[in-house]
Design a protein around this motif. Structure first.
Motif, PDB file in Angstrom:
ATOM      1  N   GLY A  87       0.698  -1.150  -0.088  1.00 46.45           N
ATOM      2  CA  GLY A  87       0.001   0.108  -0.232  1.00 46.45           C
ATOM      3  C   GLY A  87       0.700   1.401   0.057  1.00 46.45           C
ATOM      4  O   GLY A  87       0.348   2.370   0.082  1.00 46.45           O
ATOM      5  N   GLU A  88       1.990   1.179   0.081  1.00 43.68           N
ATOM      6  CA  GLU A  88       2.951   2.424   0.167  1.00 43.68           C
ATOM      7  C   GLU A  88       3.010   3.118  -1.119  1.00 43.68           C
ATOM      8  O   GLU A  88       3.196   4.365  -1.113  1.00 43.68           O
ATOM      9  CB  GLU A  88       4.445   1.791   0.373  1.00 43.68           C
ATOM     10  N   LEU A  89       3.045   2.274  -2.365  1.00 43.33           N
ATOM     11  CA  LEU A  89       2.808   3.157  -3.447  1.00 43.33           C
ATOM     12  C   LEU A  89       1.730   4.009  -3.508  1.00 43.33           C
ATOM     13  O   LEU A  89       1.709   5.142  -3.915  1.00 43.33           O
ATOM     14  CB  LEU A  89       2.993   2.296  -4.886  1.00 43.33           C
ATOM     15  N   GLU A  90       0.432   3.566  -3.104  1.00 42.00           N
ATOM     16  CA  GLU A  90      -0.721   4.124  -3.033  1.00 42.00           C
ATOM     17  C   GLU A  90      -0.610   5.413  -2.076  1.00 42.00           C
ATOM     18  O   GLU A  90      -1.200   6.568  -2.324  1.00 42.00           O
ATOM     19  CB  GLU A  90      -1.971   3.482  -2.678  1.00 42.00           C
ATOM     20  N   GLU A  91       0.099   5.179  -1.133  1.00 42.85           N
ATOM     21  CA  GLU A  91      -0.118   6.220   0.009  1.00 42.85           C
ATOM     22  C   GLU A  91       0.995   7.510  -0.459  1.00 42.85           C
ATOM     23  O   GLU A  91       0.989   8.491   0.026  1.00 42.85           O
ATOM     24  CB  GLU A  91       0.859   5.644   1.349  1.00 42.85           C
ATOM     25  N   SER A  92       2.136   7.214  -1.311  1.00 46.66           N
ATOM     26  CA  SER A  92       2.932   8.122  -1.840  1.00 46.66           C
ATOM     27  C   SER A  92       2.486   8.870  -2.896  1.00 46.66           C
ATOM     28  O   SER A  92       2.774   9.955  -3.286  1.00 46.66           O
ATOM     29  CB  SER A  92       4.199   7.316  -2.301  1.00 46.66           C
ATOM     30  N   LEU A  93       1.225   8.624  -3.427  1.00 44.22           N
ATOM     31  CA  LEU A  93       0.794   9.513  -4.402  1.00 44.22           C
ATOM     32  C   LEU A  93       0.088  10.940  -3.899  1.00 44.22           C
ATOM     33  O   LEU A  93      -0.700  10.796  -2.812  1.00 44.22           O
ATOM     34  CB  LEU A  93      -0.318   8.729  -5.197  1.00 44.22           C
ATOM     35  N   GLY A  94       0.660  12.074  -4.427  1.00 42.10           N
ATOM     36  CA  GLY A  94      -0.081  13.172  -4.021  1.00 42.10           C
ATOM     37  C   GLY A  94       0.287  14.288  -4.837  1.00 42.10           C
ATOM     38  O   GLY A  94       0.693  14.011  -5.940  1.00 42.10           O
ATOM     39  N   VAL A  95       0.289  15.636  -4.371  1.00 45.00           N
ATOM     40  CA  VAL A  95      -0.069  16.677  -5.110  1.00 45.00           C
ATOM     41  C   VAL A  95       1.355  17.647  -4.594  1.00 45.00           C
ATOM     42  O   VAL A  95       1.570  17.792  -3.361  1.00 45.00           O
ATOM     43  CB  VAL A  95      -1.253  17.635  -4.911  1.00 45.00           C
ATOM     44  N   SER A  96       2.142  18.379  -5.535  1.00 51.39           N
ATOM     45  CA  SER A  96       3.160  19.158  -5.400  1.00 51.39           C
ATOM     46  C   SER A  96       2.525  20.497  -5.136  1.00 51.39           C
ATOM     47  O   SER A  96       1.415  20.858  -5.444  1.00 51.39           O
ATOM     48  CB  SER A  96       4.157  19.033  -6.612  1.00 51.39           C
ATOM     49  N   PRO A  97       3.335  21.324  -4.350  1.00 54.08           N
ATOM     50  CA  PRO A  97       3.126  22.485  -4.254  1.00 54.08           C
ATOM     51  C   PRO A  97       3.064  23.129  -5.640  1.00 54.08           C
ATOM     52  O   PRO A  97       3.907  22.766  -6.465  1.00 54.08           O
ATOM     53  CB  PRO A  97       4.184  23.171  -3.277  1.00 54.08           C
ATOM     54  N   VAL A  98       2.362  24.490  -5.768  1.00 58.06           N
ATOM     55  CA  VAL A  98       2.452  25.207  -7.037  1.00 58.06           C
ATOM     56  C   VAL A  98       3.777  25.689  -7.182  1.00 58.06           C
ATOM     57  O   VAL A  98       4.381  26.220  -6.176  1.00 58.06           O
ATOM     58  CB  VAL A  98       1.318  26.290  -7.015  1.00 58.06           C
ATOM     59  N   LYS A  99       4.441  25.617  -8.309  1.00 59.07           N
ATOM     60  CA  LYS A  99       5.756  26.213  -8.826  1.00 59.07           C
ATOM     61  C   LYS A  99       5.676  27.096 -10.000  1.00 59.07           C
ATOM     62  O   LYS A  99       4.822  26.490 -10.884  1.00 59.07           O
ATOM     63  CB  LYS A  99       6.834  25.100  -8.704  1.00 59.07           C
ATOM     64  N   ILE A 100       6.867  27.885  -9.952  1.00 61.72           N
ATOM     65  CA  ILE A 100       6.746  28.745 -11.361  1.00 61.72           C
ATOM     66  C   ILE A 100       8.052  28.259 -12.242  1.00 61.72           C
ATOM     67  O   ILE A 100       8.940  28.193 -11.403  1.00 61.72           O
ATOM     68  CB  ILE A 100       7.127  30.360 -10.822  1.00 61.72           C
ATOM     69  N   ASP A 101       7.798  27.936 -13.140  1.00 68.80           N
ATOM     70  CA  ASP A 101       8.841  27.323 -13.877  1.00 68.80           C
ATOM     71  C   ASP A 101       9.686  28.360 -14.559  1.00 68.80           C
ATOM     72  O   ASP A 101       9.550  29.408 -14.446  1.00 68.80           O
ATOM     73  CB  ASP A 101       8.383  26.262 -15.085  1.00 68.80           C
ATOM     74  N   LYS A 102      10.886  28.182 -15.515  1.00 72.01           N
ATOM     75  CA  LYS A 102      11.778  29.164 -15.864  1.00 72.01           C
ATOM     76  C   LYS A 102      11.092  30.004 -16.930  1.00 72.01           C
ATOM     77  O   LYS A 102      11.624  31.029 -17.069  1.00 72.01           O
ATOM     78  CB  LYS A 102      12.952  28.312 -16.743  1.00 72.01           C
ATOM     79  N   ASP A 103       9.895  29.603 -17.488  1.00 69.24           N
ATOM     80  CA  ASP A 103       9.318  30.676 -18.395  1.00 69.24           C
ATOM     81  C   ASP A 103       8.069  31.340 -17.840  1.00 69.24           C
ATOM     82  O   ASP A 103       7.574  32.021 -18.210  1.00 69.24           O
ATOM     83  CB  ASP A 103       8.707  29.820 -19.302  1.00 69.24           C
ATOM     84  N   GLY A 104       8.044  31.278 -16.228  1.00 64.58           N
ATOM     85  CA  GLY A 104       7.306  32.215 -15.409  1.00 64.58           C
ATOM     86  C   GLY A 104       5.744  31.386 -15.543  1.00 64.58           C
ATOM     87  O   GLY A 104       4.890  32.283 -15.033  1.00 64.58           O
ATOM     88  N   ASN A 105       5.616  30.176 -16.039  1.00 60.46           N
ATOM     89  CA  ASN A 105       4.335  29.583 -15.847  1.00 60.46           C
ATOM     90  C   ASN A 105       4.167  28.599 -14.793  1.00 60.46           C
ATOM     91  O   ASN A 105       5.174  28.136 -14.247  1.00 60.46           O
ATOM     92  CB  ASN A 105       4.274  28.458 -17.046  1.00 60.46           C
ATOM     93  N   ALA A 106       2.883  28.917 -14.072  1.00 58.53           N
ATOM     94  CA  ALA A 106       2.794  28.247 -12.829  1.00 58.53           C
ATOM     95  C   ALA A 106       2.087  26.682 -13.137  1.00 58.53           C
ATOM     96  O   ALA A 106       1.525  26.717 -14.077  1.00 58.53           O
ATOM     97  CB  ALA A 106       1.613  28.938 -12.125  1.00 58.53           C
ATOM     98  N   ASN A 107       2.827  25.891 -12.282  1.00 59.35           N
ATOM     99  CA  ASN A 107       2.343  24.412 -12.619  1.00 59.35           C
ATOM    100  C   ASN A 107       2.260  23.628 -11.268  1.00 59.35           C
ATOM    101  O   ASN A 107       2.715  24.221 -10.380  1.00 59.35           O
ATOM    102  CB  ASN A 107       3.017  23.790 -13.624  1.00 59.35           C
TER     103      ASN A 107
END
Length: 154
Positions: free
Chosen positions: A62-82
């Motif tokens: 069940g560890e793989l399922e538990e590790s699934l999540g969402v990253s914080p919003v980050k701004i890439d080198k082109d200035g786009n939020a993702n």
């Protein structure tokens, strides 16, 4: 030539200015809402393939399922939020029956890749490709709804 000059009403002009000042905040909230709508679909699709259709009894923890999540919003080198949905690492160390720590354990990302693409003796169980297709509409709807909600507060 006759000219007519039209200006934005003060209330709309003020809202546009405030929107510009809060763009990063509103973008982050909208992306987070979209990811929150997409994550359950990703988890469901993963759960449908882990430990299923195996030649031998599943050793899934069940560890793989538990590790699934969402990253914080980050701004890439082109200035786009993702924002990213994916697997976190490291995994918990594994030990043999004698108590000896296992040498090389695959990462969660490697395990997900093996599930998705298969390996020698293990057929692929594509869940990421299916997830990508299934989350597009709920993600976009949640982003749009949150954006409109935030703009209406201005």
């Amino acid at each position: 030539m006759a000219n007519i000059t039209l200006e934005l009403p003060d209330e709309i002009s003020k809202k546009i200015t405030e929107l510009g000042q809060r763009t990063d905040e509103i973008t982050a909230k909208a992306l987070e809402a979209g990811a929150k709508a997409a994550l359950p679909i990703f988890k469901k699709n993963l759960g449908e393939v882990v430990g299923k259709g195996t030649k031998y009894p599943s050793r899934s923890t069940g560890e793989l399922e538990e590790s699934l999540g969402v990253s914080p919003v980050k701004i890439d080198k082109d200035g786009n939020a993702n924002i990213k949905l994916g697997f976190s690492d490291p995994r918990k160390p594994r030990y043999s029956k004698s108590g000896k720590k296992a040498n090389k354990e695959p990462t969660n990302v490697q395990l997900a890749n093996i599930l998705e693409n298969g390996k020698h003796g293990q057929p692929p169980k594509p869940f990421i490709k299916r997830t990508r297709q299934q989350i597009k509409k709920p993600f976009e709807q949640a982003v749009q709804k949150k954006f409109e909600e935030e703009v209406s507060k201005l």
